[in-house]
Design a protein around this motif. Structure first.
Motif, PDB file in Angstrom:
ATOM      1  N   SER A  57      10.775   4.960   9.097  1.00 24.45           N
ATOM      2  CA  SER A  57      10.789   3.563   8.706  1.00 24.45           C
ATOM      3  C   SER A  57       9.442   2.921   9.022  1.00 24.45           C
ATOM      4  O   SER A  57       8.834   3.228  10.050  1.00 24.45           O
ATOM      5  CB  SER A  57      11.900   2.829   9.447  1.00 24.45           C
ATOM      6  OG  SER A  57      11.868   1.440   9.155  1.00 24.45           O
ATOM      7  N   ARG A  58       9.003   2.058   8.132  1.00 19.91           N
ATOM      8  CA  ARG A  58       7.750   1.339   8.363  1.00 19.91           C
ATOM      9  C   ARG A  58       7.959   0.270   9.421  1.00 19.91           C
ATOM     10  O   ARG A  58       8.977  -0.436   9.425  1.00 19.91           O
ATOM     11  CB  ARG A  58       7.275   0.702   7.056  1.00 19.91           C
ATOM     12  CG  ARG A  58       5.968  -0.065   7.161  1.00 19.91           C
ATOM     13  CD  ARG A  58       5.296  -0.189   5.806  1.00 19.91           C
ATOM     14  NE  ARG A  58       6.161  -0.677   4.752  1.00 19.91           N
ATOM     15  CZ  ARG A  58       6.348  -1.959   4.486  1.00 19.91           C
ATOM     16  NH1 ARG A  58       5.713  -2.882   5.198  1.00 19.91           N
ATOM     17  NH2 ARG A  58       7.146  -2.334   3.504  1.00 19.91           N
ATOM     18  N   ALA A  59       7.001   0.136  10.312  1.00 20.89           N
ATOM     19  CA  ALA A  59       7.094  -0.861  11.384  1.00 20.89           C
ATOM     20  C   ALA A  59       7.120  -2.247  10.799  1.00 20.89           C
ATOM     21  O   ALA A  59       6.539  -2.510   9.737  1.00 20.89           O
ATOM     22  CB  ALA A  59       5.914  -0.715  12.346  1.00 20.89           C
ATOM     23  N   VAL A  71       2.236   2.396  -2.627  1.00 23.32           N
ATOM     24  CA  VAL A  71       3.628   2.014  -2.870  1.00 23.32           C
ATOM     25  C   VAL A  71       4.199   1.163  -1.734  1.00 23.32           C
ATOM     26  O   VAL A  71       5.022   0.278  -1.965  1.00 23.32           O
ATOM     27  CB  VAL A  71       4.490   3.281  -3.075  1.00 23.32           C
ATOM     28  CG1 VAL A  71       5.959   2.912  -3.308  1.00 23.32           C
ATOM     29  CG2 VAL A  71       3.957   4.121  -4.234  1.00 23.32           C
ATOM     30  N   ARG A  72       3.764   1.418  -0.500  1.00 19.76           N
ATOM     31  CA  ARG A  72       4.259   0.746   0.695  1.00 19.76           C
ATOM     32  C   ARG A  72       5.787   0.790   0.788  1.00 19.76           C
ATOM     33  O   ARG A  72       6.462  -0.256   0.864  1.00 19.76           O
ATOM     34  CB  ARG A  72       3.761  -0.702   0.763  1.00 19.76           C
ATOM     35  CG  ARG A  72       2.262  -0.791   0.968  1.00 19.76           C
ATOM     36  CD  ARG A  72       1.788  -2.217   1.188  1.00 19.76           C
ATOM     37  NE  ARG A  72       2.388  -2.845   2.348  1.00 19.76           N
ATOM     38  CZ  ARG A  72       2.010  -2.621   3.609  1.00 19.76           C
ATOM     39  NH1 ARG A  72       1.033  -1.764   3.862  1.00 19.76           N
ATOM     40  NH2 ARG A  72       2.601  -3.251   4.615  1.00 19.76           N
ATOM     41  N   PRO A  73       6.357   1.976   0.803  1.00 20.89           N
ATOM     42  CA  PRO A  73       7.819   2.081   0.908  1.00 20.89           C
ATOM     43  C   PRO A  73       8.313   1.701   2.299  1.00 20.89           C
ATOM     44  O   PRO A  73       7.585   1.856   3.289  1.00 20.89           O
ATOM     45  CB  PRO A  73       8.074   3.569   0.629  1.00 20.89           C
ATOM     46  CG  PRO A  73       6.820   4.244   1.073  1.00 20.89           C
ATOM     47  CD  PRO A  73       5.706   3.286   0.746  1.00 20.89           C
ATOM     48  N   TRP A  74       9.547   1.202   2.359  1.00 21.32           N
ATOM     49  CA  TRP A  74      10.107   0.805   3.644  1.00 21.32           C
ATOM     50  C   TRP A  74      10.696   2.010   4.384  1.00 21.32           C
ATOM     51  O   TRP A  74      10.481   2.189   5.572  1.00 21.32           O
ATOM     52  CB  TRP A  74      11.190  -0.256   3.426  1.00 21.32           C
ATOM     53  CG  TRP A  74      11.734  -0.803   4.694  1.00 21.32           C
ATOM     54  CD1 TRP A  74      12.948  -0.539   5.270  1.00 21.32           C
ATOM     55  CD2 TRP A  74      11.068  -1.684   5.592  1.00 21.32           C
ATOM     56  NE1 TRP A  74      13.089  -1.219   6.454  1.00 21.32           N
ATOM     57  CE2 TRP A  74      11.951  -1.932   6.677  1.00 21.32           C
ATOM     58  CE3 TRP A  74       9.823  -2.311   5.583  1.00 21.32           C
ATOM     59  CZ2 TRP A  74      11.603  -2.775   7.748  1.00 21.32           C
ATOM     60  CZ3 TRP A  74       9.487  -3.146   6.643  1.00 21.32           C
ATOM     61  CH2 TRP A  74      10.383  -3.359   7.707  1.00 21.32           C
ATOM     62  N   LEU A  75      11.435   2.847   3.671  1.00 22.51           N
ATOM     63  CA  LEU A  75      12.043   4.036   4.255  1.00 22.51           C
ATOM     64  C   LEU A  75      11.579   5.280   3.511  1.00 22.51           C
ATOM     65  O   LEU A  75      11.542   5.285   2.273  1.00 22.51           O
ATOM     66  CB  LEU A  75      13.569   3.965   4.192  1.00 22.51           C
ATOM     67  CG  LEU A  75      14.301   3.077   5.199  1.00 22.51           C
ATOM     68  CD1 LEU A  75      15.777   2.998   4.843  1.00 22.51           C
ATOM     69  CD2 LEU A  75      14.128   3.610   6.620  1.00 22.51           C
ATOM     70  N   GLU A 115       3.319   8.837  10.874  1.00 21.16           N
ATOM     71  CA  GLU A 115       3.276   8.050  12.110  1.00 21.16           C
ATOM     72  C   GLU A 115       1.926   7.373  12.271  1.00 21.16           C
ATOM     73  O   GLU A 115       1.844   6.210  12.716  1.00 21.16           O
ATOM     74  CB  GLU A 115       3.593   8.943  13.303  1.00 21.16           C
ATOM     75  CG  GLU A 115       5.055   9.384  13.359  1.00 21.16           C
ATOM     76  CD  GLU A 115       5.326  10.387  14.457  1.00 21.16           C
ATOM     77  OE1 GLU A 115       6.477  10.426  14.940  1.00 21.16           O
ATOM     78  OE2 GLU A 115       4.399  11.143  14.830  1.00 21.16           O
ATOM     79  N   ASP A 116       0.863   8.055  11.882  1.00 15.30           N
ATOM     80  CA  ASP A 116      -0.475   7.464  11.938  1.00 15.30           C
ATOM     81  C   ASP A 116      -0.620   6.305  10.954  1.00 15.30           C
ATOM     82  O   ASP A 116      -1.493   5.443  11.131  1.00 15.30           O
ATOM     83  CB  ASP A 116      -1.539   8.518  11.635  1.00 15.30           C
ATOM     84  CG  ASP A 116      -1.682   9.543  12.748  1.00 15.30           C
ATOM     85  OD1 ASP A 116      -1.217   9.269  13.872  1.00 15.30           O
ATOM     86  OD2 ASP A 116      -2.247  10.626  12.487  1.00 15.30           O
ATOM     87  N   GLU A 117       0.230   6.295   9.921  1.00 16.86           N
ATOM     88  CA  GLU A 117       0.192   5.218   8.930  1.00 16.86           C
ATOM     89  C   GLU A 117       1.149   4.082   9.278  1.00 16.86           C
ATOM     90  O   GLU A 117       1.370   3.184   8.460  1.00 16.86           O
ATOM     91  CB  GLU A 117       0.531   5.782   7.544  1.00 16.86           C
ATOM     92  CG  GLU A 117      -0.488   6.787   7.014  1.00 16.86           C
ATOM     93  CD  GLU A 117      -1.882   6.191   6.908  1.00 16.86           C
ATOM     94  OE1 GLU A 117      -2.020   5.109   6.288  1.00 16.86           O
ATOM     95  OE2 GLU A 117      -2.827   6.791   7.467  1.00 16.86           O
ATOM     96  N   GLY A 118       1.718   4.112  10.473  1.00 18.42           N
ATOM     97  CA  GLY A 118       2.564   3.007  10.912  1.00 18.42           C
ATOM     98  C   GLY A 118       4.046   3.222  10.734  1.00 18.42           C
ATOM     99  O   GLY A 118       4.833   2.257  10.836  1.00 18.42           O
ATOM    100  N   TYR A 119       4.470   4.447  10.482  1.00 21.58           N
ATOM    101  CA  TYR A 119       5.893   4.748  10.333  1.00 21.58           C
ATOM    102  C   TYR A 119       6.422   5.379  11.618  1.00 21.58           C
ATOM    103  O   TYR A 119       5.676   6.014  12.374  1.00 21.58           O
ATOM    104  CB  TYR A 119       6.136   5.691   9.149  1.00 21.58           C
ATOM    105  CG  TYR A 119       5.978   5.010   7.808  1.00 21.58           C
ATOM    106  CD1 TYR A 119       7.075   4.562   7.088  1.00 21.58           C
ATOM    107  CD2 TYR A 119       4.707   4.790   7.274  1.00 21.58           C
ATOM    108  CE1 TYR A 119       6.928   3.916   5.871  1.00 21.58           C
ATOM    109  CE2 TYR A 119       4.545   4.144   6.058  1.00 21.58           C
ATOM    110  CZ  TYR A 119       5.663   3.701   5.364  1.00 21.58           C
ATOM    111  OH  TYR A 119       5.509   3.055   4.163  1.00 21.58           O
TER     112      TYR A 119
END
Length: 203
Positions: A198-200, A146-150, A176-180
């Motif tokens: 939030s996604r970086a 899905v790649r959600p932003w928030l 966090e390990d997935e870039g959030y």
């Protein structure tokens, strides 16, 4: 049951359980008749679009041959359009997971719970250690799809004890390990612990 290399199909589940259950179990003991159908985190996880807003991952973990009921871990990512009280956000994704007990004969209603105390009788000792790793793997699959932003997460109970809170911290570390990154955490108006991630920008 060696099922880590592929999907768990219903015929496979039933055949394995039939071999394990040597004699009928009295109905009064039907909860204790649930046996594990996994030996680890399945390698293949399927993300399904339930509707325009929700994506889910369902993983079978236990089965009862007496009542023909299947226990599944459901992980869900829901695109929510509402005002999030703390930041006045109007759109975000909320992650949650649930234990479902489904009648395959469709003769009893589906039982679902997010409370570990009520879920415990349906989760045999052999599969219990894999539940949270399955939820974490499902969360990673959902986020990649899905790649959600928030992402918003909240505990289901007020003032959760430290032991119960550990699973939520585990899922926060997974994200966090997935870039959030956690942009806010605290307690909501109902004294439930929440996290907003939030996604970086480079994610």
């Amino acid at each position: 049951m060696a099922a880590m290399g592929g999907a768990l199909t219903l015929p496979l589940i039933r055949s394995v359980i039939a071999a394990k259950v040597a004699s009928p179990v009295p109905l009064r003991n039907q909860i204790s008749a649930f046996v594990s159908v996994i030996s680890g985190v399945p390698a293949l996880l399927s993300v399904e679009a339930e509707d325009t807003a929700s994506h889910v991952v369902l993983v079978p973990v236990a089965y009862c041959a007496v009542t023909d009921r299947l226990v599944q871990v459901e992980s869900r990512l829901t695109d929510t359009q509402a005002v999030l009280w703390r930041r006045k956000l109007t759109r975000f994704h909320e992650f949650s997971f649930t234990i479902l007990v489904v009648s395959l004969a469709d003769d009893t209603p589906t039982y679902e719970t997010q409370d570990r105390t009520y879920a415990r009788p349906y989760l045999p000792d052999a599969c219990r250690p894999f539940v949270m790793p399955i939820v974490a793997a499902s969360l990673r699959a959902l986020v990649a799809h899905v790649r959600p932003w928030l992402i918003y997460r909240v505990t289901k109970s007020r003032n959760p004890p430290e032991k119960a809170l550990r699973k939520d911290l585990f899922l926060t570390r997974t994200l966090e390990d997935e870039g959030y990154a956690v942009v806010e955490t605290g307690s909501d108006p109902w004294d439930r612990r929440f996290w907003i991630l939030s996604r970086a920008l480079t994610g």
